[in-house]
Design a protein around this motif. Structure first.
Motif, PDB file in Angstrom:
ATOM      1  N   ARG A  35       0.852  -1.197   0.000  1.00  0.00           N
ATOM      2  CA  ARG A  35       0.000   0.000   0.000  1.00  0.00           C
ATOM      3  C   ARG A  35       0.886   1.244   0.000  1.00  0.00           C
ATOM      4  NH1 ARG A  35      -1.427  -4.185   2.784  1.00  0.00           N
ATOM      5  NH2 ARG A  35      -3.565  -4.982   2.756  1.00  0.00           N
ATOM      6  N   PRO A  36       1.685   1.438  -1.066  1.00  0.00           N
ATOM      7  CA  PRO A  36       2.737   2.471  -1.078  1.00  0.00           C
ATOM      8  C   PRO A  36       2.235   3.894  -0.936  1.00  0.00           C
ATOM      9  CG  PRO A  36       2.412   1.572  -3.274  1.00  0.00           C
ATOM     10  CD  PRO A  36       1.638   0.695  -2.338  1.00  0.00           C
ATOM     11  N   GLY A  37       0.997   4.162  -1.295  1.00  0.00           N
ATOM     12  CA  GLY A  37       0.510   5.524  -1.218  1.00  0.00           C
ATOM     13  C   GLY A  37      -0.146   5.879   0.100  1.00  0.00           C
ATOM     14  N   ARG A  38      -0.141   4.935   1.055  1.00  0.00           N
ATOM     15  CA  ARG A  38      -0.849   5.169   2.314  1.00  0.00           C
ATOM     16  C   ARG A  38       0.106   5.259   3.494  1.00  0.00           C
ATOM     17  NH1 ARG A  38      -5.518   1.098   3.582  1.00  0.00           N
ATOM     18  NH2 ARG A  38      -5.518   2.478   5.422  1.00  0.00           N
ATOM     19  N   ARG A  39      -0.378   5.917   4.539  1.00  0.00           N
ATOM     20  CA  ARG A  39       0.339   5.961   5.818  1.00  0.00           C
ATOM     21  C   ARG A  39      -0.595   5.405   6.890  1.00  0.00           C
ATOM     22  NH1 ARG A  39       4.835   9.335   5.965  1.00  0.00           N
ATOM     23  NH2 ARG A  39       5.235  10.417   4.017  1.00  0.00           N
ATOM     24  N   GLY A  79       5.024   5.569   7.010  1.00  0.00           N
ATOM     25  CA  GLY A  79       5.036   5.195   5.596  1.00  0.00           C
ATOM     26  C   GLY A  79       6.414   4.703   5.207  1.00  0.00           C
ATOM     27  N   LEU A  80       6.560   4.303   3.946  1.00  0.00           N
ATOM     28  CA  LEU A  80       7.823   3.756   3.457  1.00  0.00           C
ATOM     29  C   LEU A  80       8.920   4.814   3.493  1.00  0.00           C
ATOM     30  CD1 LEU A  80       6.513   1.715   0.399  1.00  0.00           C
ATOM     31  CD2 LEU A  80       6.936   0.923   2.738  1.00  0.00           C
ATOM     32  N   ASP A 124       4.948   8.027  -3.030  1.00  0.00           N
ATOM     33  CA  ASP A 124       4.675   9.465  -3.086  1.00  0.00           C
ATOM     34  C   ASP A 124       5.958  10.281  -3.050  1.00  0.00           C
ATOM     35  OD1 ASP A 124       5.431   8.960  -0.506  1.00  0.00           O
ATOM     36  OD2 ASP A 124       3.801  10.080   0.443  1.00  0.00           O
ATOM     37  N   ARG A 125       7.077   9.644  -3.417  1.00  0.00           N
ATOM     38  CA  ARG A 125       8.370  10.326  -3.420  1.00  0.00           C
ATOM     39  C   ARG A 125       9.068  10.164  -4.763  1.00  0.00           C
ATOM     40  NH1 ARG A 125      10.478  11.435   1.709  1.00  0.00           N
ATOM     41  NH2 ARG A 125       8.776  11.565   3.205  1.00  0.00           N
ATOM     42  N   PHE A 149       7.140  14.411  -4.064  1.00  0.00           N
ATOM     43  CA  PHE A 149       6.572  14.458  -5.412  1.00  0.00           C
ATOM     44  C   PHE A 149       5.310  15.320  -5.360  1.00  0.00           C
ATOM     45  CE2 PHE A 149       3.767  12.318  -8.675  1.00  0.00           C
ATOM     46  CZ  PHE A 149       4.353  12.921  -9.760  1.00  0.00           C
ATOM     47  N   ALA A 150       5.512  16.601  -5.280  1.00  0.00           N
ATOM     48  CA  ALA A 150       4.413  17.553  -5.208  1.00  0.00           C
ATOM     49  C   ALA A 150       4.956  18.915  -5.608  1.00  0.00           C
ATOM     50  CB  ALA A 150       3.824  17.607  -3.796  1.00  0.00           C
ATOM     51  N   PRO A 151       4.114  19.762  -6.217  1.00  0.00           N
ATOM     52  CA  PRO A 151       4.588  21.087  -6.611  1.00  0.00           C
ATOM     53  C   PRO A 151       5.277  21.801  -5.453  1.00  0.00           C
ATOM     54  CG  PRO A 151       2.346  20.715  -7.405  1.00  0.00           C
ATOM     55  CD  PRO A 151       2.687  19.576  -6.496  1.00  0.00           C
ATOM     56  N   PRO A 152       6.398  22.484  -5.714  1.00  0.00           N
ATOM     57  CA  PRO A 152       6.961  22.787  -7.044  1.00  0.00           C
ATOM     58  C   PRO A 152       7.952  21.755  -7.558  1.00  0.00           C
ATOM     59  CG  PRO A 152       8.187  23.957  -5.371  1.00  0.00           C
ATOM     60  CD  PRO A 152       7.102  23.217  -4.640  1.00  0.00           C
ATOM     61  N   VAL A 153       8.058  20.580  -6.906  1.00  0.00           N
ATOM     62  CA  VAL A 153       9.049  19.565  -7.286  1.00  0.00           C
ATOM     63  C   VAL A 153       8.375  18.417  -8.021  1.00  0.00           C
ATOM     64  CG1 VAL A 153      10.818  17.985  -6.435  1.00  0.00           C
ATOM     65  CG2 VAL A 153      10.398  20.139  -5.229  1.00  0.00           C
TER      66      VAL A 153
END
Length: 309
Positions: A35-39, A79-80, A124-125, A149-153
């Motif tokens: 479940r890589p997108g979850r915490r 999380g991972l 999410d990275r 992995f989110a704006p601005p990166v």
């Protein structure tokens, strides 16, 4: 009877070799990797894995201390973590993409005398998966480094994908409170899709704010730090070099040129980058860009991928 005793002995030995504490650690990691997108919070994990809270907390603490997990200090979820990137990078050598990408990166590094990298979005990275050339404390990237992995990166990880994926990236909670210049961003997208590569310009000083974000999520940053970095970090696409932004003599300081590798579904799977870190003219930019795109296309073909339609 002797045969049965031998069999029973072997079975008993196998049972004796099992380690329930180790199995519980593997159980926790397997649950999160699936479940890589979850915490998850402590109580939630303990309940779903049928572990006592003290046992689960001990496992989570040890894995977090080792970097295999990260703990959000605000909502206290897990999380991972970045250490799994390093472990995955080592394991990747035994699979197709690792050796194929590494071979092309090695050739590019030798041709241009610069550091070359392969990176991708993992969960999410953004993770640096391979680095060829460039060592020591001055290296621009290191295997195992992760970024939000989110704006601005993260623009280059969706730039050549579908418009929907770009919109989903733009819709993620920003790492820093920066505005998006939609007109500029569209010009960047159009130009990079036309050429097949992205040219980025950041001075060593300009890269420092991004380096400070390595290995963190936005909630890890104090509000004062977020505000300070937001003043230093540009809007998505603003640091991309477009033809009209080249200097009077046709030169520009370029820190990297990037191009995408695609998976069998036509989505971006890797980003290759040449880290030039110097002033270059238009001809040199185009020569590096063409070579990088050729290498990325070769990796795409070798891995059975295809360009997005």
């Amino acid at each position: 009877m002797a045969g049965r005793r031998d069999g029973a002995g072997a079975s008993g030995a196998a049972t004796a070799r099992r380690s329930p504490p180790t199995e519980r650690v593997v159980q926790v990691l397997d649950h999160l990797v699936a479940r890589p997108g979850r915490r998850f919070g402590l109580s939630e994990l303990a309940r779903e894995l049928d572990l006592s809270k003290p046992t689960c907390l001990g496992i989570l603490t040890a894995l977090t201390d080792a970097g295999y997990l990260i703990r959000d200090p605000i909502d206290k979820t897990y999380g991972l973590g970045p250490a799994l990137i390093v472990a995955g990078r080592a394991a990747q050598r035994g699979f197709a993409s690792g050796p194929v990408a590494h071979r092309h990166l090695t050739a590019l590094s030798a041709e241009f005398g610069v550091m070359c990298t392969a990176s991708a979005v993992v969960g999410d990275r953004i993770a640096i998966l391979d680095v060829v050339g460039g060592t020591g404390s001055g290296a621009a990237a290191r295997v195992g480094e992760v970024y939000p992995f989110a704006p601005p990166v993260g623009l280059m990880y969706v730039l050549w994908d579908t418009d929907d994926r770009i919109d989903r990236w733009l819709g993620r909670e920003p790492t820093l409170p920066v505005s998006v210049d939609r007109v500029r961003l569209k010009a960047v997208i159009d130009e990079c899709r036309r050429t097949g590569y992205l040219v980025e310009s950041l001075t060593p000083g300009g890269r420092r704010p991004y380096a400070l974000m390595a290995g963190v999520v936005s909630h890890d940053l104090a509000p004062e730090m977020r505000e300070m970095l937001a003043e230093l970090v540009s809007s998505p696409g603003e640091r991309v070099v477009l033809p009209g932004t080249l200097g009077p003599d046709g030169t520009h300081r370029v820190n990297l040129i990037a191009a995408p590798v695609f998976d069998p579904d036509g989505h971006q799977s890797l980003v290759l980058a040449l880290h030039l870190e110097r002033e270059v003219d238009r001809a040199e930019i185009e020569r590096c860009g063409r070579a990088l795109v050729a290498a990325a296309d070769a990796i795409t073909a070798d891995l059975g991928g295809r360009h997005a339609s």
